[in-house]
Motif scaffolding. Structure first.
Motif, mmCIF file in Angstrom:
data_model
loop_
_atom_site.group_PDB
_atom_site.id
_atom_site.type_symbol
_atom_site.label_atom_id
_atom_site.label_comp_id
_atom_site.label_asym_id
_atom_site.label_seq_id
_atom_site.Cartn_x
_atom_site.Cartn_y
_atom_site.Cartn_z
ATOM 1 N N TYR A 3 0.825 -1.207 0.000
ATOM 2 C CA TYR A 3 0.000 0.000 0.000
ATOM 3 C C TYR A 3 0.861 1.259 0.000
ATOM 4 C CZ TYR A 3 -3.498 -3.453 1.069
ATOM 5 O OH TYR A 3 -4.299 -4.563 1.003
ATOM 6 N N ALA A 24 -3.143 6.316 2.062
ATOM 7 C CA ALA A 24 -4.183 6.165 3.082
ATOM 8 C C ALA A 24 -5.187 7.293 2.906
ATOM 9 C CB ALA A 24 -3.579 6.206 4.483
ATOM 10 N N LEU A 32 -6.829 1.865 2.747
ATOM 11 C CA LEU A 32 -5.457 1.817 2.247
ATOM 12 C C LEU A 32 -5.488 1.363 0.794
ATOM 13 C CD1 LEU A 32 -3.514 0.173 5.232
ATOM 14 C CD2 LEU A 32 -4.030 2.591 4.826
#
Length: 223
Positions: free
Chosen positions: A164, A167, A199
């Motif tokens: 990831y 956010a 995410l």
């Protein structure tokens, strides 16, 4: 400093006069607190001070009530400065203690580093505190995290890097993220205040979420 086991928060005097033992209003907690043991530093020495003036920076004993950006004010002036921006995390990892018996020390260490602003802490809904998702601005912060947990709390970590990169906080807290149309790789988590966060691996996944879900507002930085 290993010789000192206490914890200090540093505060800049913006106006007025600080005196040792004075009572002030803590805007985030919404209550009055007493400022005891104010200290100033010179090299490795620390000295108790009786007063301080605008521009001075002092250290206060912190039992865990101060966060970065907190505002303290005297009397009826219940001021609150705009919070200090937190840079969005760009690197994420799943973090857990190697020894499950060190769970208490693990949680305490993570909480302290989070309060210092060194890391951002997330957890998946319905999961325990044994495994957390940690966000950081740079990969070196994970090395700092690992070093401090080991040397300050005696906890060895297992760190699994995740793919990831972004956010996003869900603006409307009434939205159930489980009902959103998201890409299969998007992870639903909560921050340390229980706010819902998504995410994403890339910008395309963010655009998908925004285009496929009417009235979904996403924030890069939590308010």
């Amino acid at each position: 400093n290993p010789a000192h086991r206490d914890r200090l928060a540093f505060m800049r005097i913006c106006s007025g006069r600080f005196t040792r033992g004075m009572s002030v209003y803590h805007s985030r907690l919404g209550k009055e607190i007493k400022l005891a043991q104010p200290q100033q530093f010179m090299a490795q020495e620390r000295n108790i001070i009786e007063e301080a003036y605008p521009g001075d920076i002092i250290g206060l004993f912190d039992p865990g009530i101060f966060n970065i950006g907190d505002t303290l004010s005297e009397g009826n002036n219940q001021l609150k400065y705009e919070g200090i921006p937190i840079f969005p995390a760009e690197h994420f990892a799943r973090v857990m203690a190697s020894d499950s018996m060190k769970r208490k020390q693990f949680v305490k260490g993570i909480e302290q580093l989070s309060e210092e602003g060194a890391i951002q802490v997330f957890k998946q809904p319905d999961s325990g505190a044994e495994t957390l998702i940690i966000g950081a601005v740079g990969v070196l912060q994970f090395e700092v995290l690992e070093h401090r947990l080991k040397h300050e709390y005696g906890v060895d970590l297992r760190i699994q890097q995740l793919s990831y990169k972004l956010a996003r906080w869900i603006e409307d807290e009434a939205i159930d993220p489980k009902k959103l149309n998201l890409t299969s790789s998007t992870m639903i988590v909560e921050d340390k205040l229980g706010r819902k966060v998504l995410l994403f691996e890339n910008d395309w996944s963010v655009r998908w979420a925004e285009e496929k879900n009417n009235n979904l507002g996403l924030l890069e930085i939590a308010k």
